[in-house]
Design a protein around this motif. Structure first.
Motif, mmCIF file in Angstrom:
data_model
loop_
_atom_site.group_PDB
_atom_site.id
_atom_site.type_symbol
_atom_site.label_atom_id
_atom_site.label_comp_id
_atom_site.label_asym_id
_atom_site.label_seq_id
_atom_site.Cartn_x
_atom_site.Cartn_y
_atom_site.Cartn_z
ATOM 1 N N HIS A 69 0.833 -1.205 0.000
ATOM 2 C CA HIS A 69 0.000 0.000 0.000
ATOM 3 C C HIS A 69 0.871 1.261 0.000
ATOM 4 O O HIS A 69 0.538 2.252 -0.653
ATOM 5 N N VAL A 70 1.977 1.222 0.726
ATOM 6 C CA VAL A 70 2.906 2.359 0.744
ATOM 7 C C VAL A 70 3.495 2.567 -0.648
ATOM 8 O O VAL A 70 3.599 3.697 -1.133
ATOM 9 N N ILE A 71 3.859 1.479 -1.308
ATOM 10 C CA ILE A 71 4.417 1.564 -2.649
ATOM 11 C C ILE A 71 3.403 2.166 -3.614
ATOM 12 O O ILE A 71 3.725 3.078 -4.392
ATOM 13 N N ARG A 72 2.171 1.699 -3.560
ATOM 14 C CA ARG A 72 1.128 2.248 -4.436
ATOM 15 C C ARG A 72 0.903 3.734 -4.174
ATOM 16 O O ARG A 72 0.731 4.523 -5.100
ATOM 17 N N PHE A 73 0.935 4.124 -2.905
ATOM 18 C CA PHE A 73 0.753 5.530 -2.549
ATOM 19 C C PHE A 73 1.915 6.374 -3.061
ATOM 20 O O PHE A 73 1.701 7.459 -3.636
ATOM 21 N N ALA A 74 3.139 5.902 -2.891
ATOM 22 C CA ALA A 74 4.311 6.649 -3.367
ATOM 23 C C ALA A 74 4.248 6.842 -4.883
ATOM 24 O O ALA A 74 4.574 7.923 -5.392
ATOM 25 N N LEU A 75 3.802 5.823 -5.604
ATOM 26 C CA LEU A 75 3.663 5.945 -7.056
ATOM 27 C C LEU A 75 2.583 6.956 -7.431
ATOM 28 O O LEU A 75 2.743 7.712 -8.390
ATOM 29 N N ARG A 76 1.500 6.994 -6.677
ATOM 30 C CA ARG A 76 0.453 7.998 -6.931
ATOM 31 C C ARG A 76 0.979 9.407 -6.664
ATOM 32 O O ARG A 76 0.676 10.334 -7.410
ATOM 33 N N CYS A 77 1.756 9.560 -5.607
ATOM 34 C CA CYS A 77 2.355 10.868 -5.312
ATOM 35 C C CYS A 77 3.338 11.261 -6.421
ATOM 36 O O CYS A 77 3.372 12.428 -6.843
ATOM 37 N N ALA A 78 4.137 10.305 -6.895
ATOM 38 C CA ALA A 78 5.094 10.590 -7.969
ATOM 39 C C ALA A 78 4.369 11.106 -9.201
ATOM 40 O O ALA A 78 4.809 12.073 -9.833
ATOM 41 N N GLU A 79 3.259 10.480 -9.528
ATOM 42 C CA GLU A 79 2.475 10.894 -10.694
ATOM 43 C C GLU A 79 1.845 12.268 -10.461
ATOM 44 O O GLU A 79 1.931 13.152 -11.304
ATOM 45 N N ALA A 80 1.212 12.455 -9.323
ATOM 46 C CA ALA A 80 0.491 13.698 -9.035
ATOM 47 C C ALA A 80 1.416 14.906 -8.923
ATOM 48 O O ALA A 80 1.048 16.013 -9.330
ATOM 49 N N PHE A 81 2.614 14.705 -8.382
ATOM 50 C CA PHE A 81 3.510 15.826 -8.091
ATOM 51 C C PHE A 81 4.757 15.825 -8.980
ATOM 52 O O PHE A 81 5.683 16.593 -8.730
ATOM 53 N N ASP A 82 4.784 14.952 -9.972
ATOM 54 C CA ASP A 82 5.908 14.834 -10.909
ATOM 55 C C ASP A 82 7.238 14.695 -10.164
ATOM 56 O O ASP A 82 8.218 15.389 -10.453
ATOM 57 N N LEU A 83 7.273 13.770 -9.210
ATOM 58 C CA LEU A 83 8.479 13.543 -8.425
ATOM 59 C C LEU A 83 9.517 12.802 -9.258
ATOM 60 O O LEU A 83 9.177 12.013 -10.139
ATOM 61 N N LYS A 84 10.784 13.033 -8.957
ATOM 62 C CA LYS A 84 11.904 12.409 -9.664
ATOM 63 C C LYS A 84 12.860 11.780 -8.651
ATOM 64 O O LYS A 84 12.820 12.081 -7.469
ATOM 65 N N GLY A 85 13.744 10.946 -9.150
ATOM 66 C CA GLY A 85 14.774 10.341 -8.311
ATOM 67 C C GLY A 85 14.356 8.997 -7.760
ATOM 68 O O GLY A 85 13.269 8.496 -8.033
ATOM 69 N N LEU A 86 15.243 8.422 -6.986
ATOM 70 C CA LEU A 86 14.973 7.135 -6.354
ATOM 71 C C LEU A 86 14.422 7.355 -4.955
ATOM 72 O O LEU A 86 14.836 8.277 -4.250
ATOM 73 N N TRP A 87 13.500 6.514 -4.561
ATOM 74 C CA TRP A 87 12.931 6.562 -3.214
ATOM 75 C C TRP A 87 12.713 5.130 -2.765
ATOM 76 O O TRP A 87 12.389 4.250 -3.576
ATOM 77 N N GLY A 88 12.887 4.892 -1.487
ATOM 78 C CA GLY A 88 12.646 3.551 -0.993
ATOM 79 C C GLY A 88 12.456 3.509 0.505
ATOM 80 O O GLY A 88 12.602 4.520 1.198
ATOM 81 N N PHE A 89 12.102 2.324 0.965
ATOM 82 C CA PHE A 89 11.929 2.110 2.400
ATOM 83 C C PHE A 89 12.120 0.631 2.699
ATOM 84 O O PHE A 89 12.198 -0.201 1.799
ATOM 85 N N GLN A 90 12.227 0.327 3.974
ATOM 86 C CA GLN A 90 12.384 -1.057 4.406
ATOM 87 C C GLN A 90 11.387 -1.378 5.504
ATOM 88 O O GLN A 90 10.840 -0.479 6.135
ATOM 89 N N TRP A 91 11.152 -2.650 5.709
ATOM 90 C CA TRP A 91 10.207 -3.090 6.724
ATOM 91 C C TRP A 91 10.749 -4.320 7.433
ATOM 92 O O TRP A 91 11.655 -4.986 6.948
ATOM 93 N N ALA A 92 10.164 -4.590 8.579
ATOM 94 C CA ALA A 92 10.539 -5.760 9.374
ATOM 95 C C ALA A 92 9.298 -6.604 9.626
ATOM 96 O O ALA A 92 8.244 -6.080 9.989
ATOM 97 N N ASP A 93 9.428 -7.905 9.426
ATOM 98 C CA ASP A 93 8.360 -8.846 9.751
ATOM 99 C C ASP A 93 8.710 -9.484 11.088
ATOM 100 O O ASP A 93 9.822 -9.999 11.263
ATOM 101 N N THR A 94 7.784 -9.415 12.028
ATOM 102 C CA THR A 94 8.025 -9.934 13.370
ATOM 103 C C THR A 94 6.830 -10.766 13.834
ATOM 104 O O THR A 94 5.810 -10.843 13.154
ATOM 105 N N CYS A 95 6.981 -11.341 14.997
ATOM 106 C CA CYS A 95 5.937 -12.205 15.540
ATOM 107 C C CYS A 95 5.913 -12.071 17.056
ATOM 108 O O CYS A 95 6.937 -11.818 17.686
ATOM 109 N N SER A 96 4.738 -12.276 17.629
ATOM 110 C CA SER A 96 4.591 -12.151 19.080
ATOM 111 C C SER A 96 5.146 -13.364 19.827
ATOM 112 O O SER A 96 5.332 -13.304 21.033
ATOM 113 N N LYS A 97 5.401 -14.456 19.125
ATOM 114 C CA LYS A 97 5.951 -15.661 19.732
ATOM 115 C C LYS A 97 7.064 -16.202 18.846
ATOM 116 O O LYS A 97 7.086 -15.937 17.645
ATOM 117 N N PRO A 98 7.970 -16.956 19.413
ATOM 118 C CA PRO A 98 9.050 -17.507 18.590
ATOM 119 C C PRO A 98 8.505 -18.503 17.555
ATOM 120 O O PRO A 98 7.903 -19.507 17.916
#
Length: 138
Positions: A69-98
């Motif tokens: 969803h973040v990726i889709r939103f960033a692409l919509r912003c790029a289109e709407a605001f004519d953004l340029k350059g590289l952009w990215g982010f990272q995420w962590a997958d975790t769990c409440s138990k081992p």
């Protein structure tokens, strides 16, 4: 019972305060599309921190988030605001138990000007490929 989570916090500079305010409408439209197409809520919280000058969007998960969803939103912003350059982010997958298969994460980079993915990695898939004898970097 274990609970699984995806956590992230990232920022996207949309150039101006006006663009940042307009981005709230873009998020609302994306949220409506996701609700209609996927029957679920949008997977991130959006804010405009004043300490960032008013042109930077802050996106993060609440309890758990949806990187796609973040990726889709960033692409919509790029289109709407004519953004340029590289952009990215990272995420962590975790769990409440081992759980042996519950931890990992990933990263995604977008070429904002081309409005397309530049590259991504999912650490769980990378590890699985390597352990199966494949080339995880192929």
């Amino acid at each position: 019972m274990a609970n699984y989570f995806t956590h992230f916090s990232c920022a996207l500079d949309v150039g101006t305060r006006e663009n940042a305010i307009r981005s709230l409408e873009l998020r609302a439209k994306l949220a409506a599309d996701i609700a209609e197409q996927e029957s679920r809520d949008i997977g991130f919280i959006l804010s405009i921190p004043e300490e960032e000058g008013g042109s930077v969007l802050s996106m993060r998960d609440d309890e758990t988030g949806e990187p796609e969803h973040v990726i889709r939103f960033a692409l919509r912003c790029a289109e709407a605001f004519d953004l340029k350059g590289l952009w990215g982010f990272q995420w962590a997958d975790t769990c409440s138990k081992p759980r042996h298969d519950a931890y990992g994460g990933g990263a995604h980079v977008i070429d904002l000007g081309k409005r397309q993915s530049f590259g991504w990695i999912n650490t769980s898939e990378w590890l699985r490929t390597a352990l199966d004898g494949g080339d995880p970097d192929a």
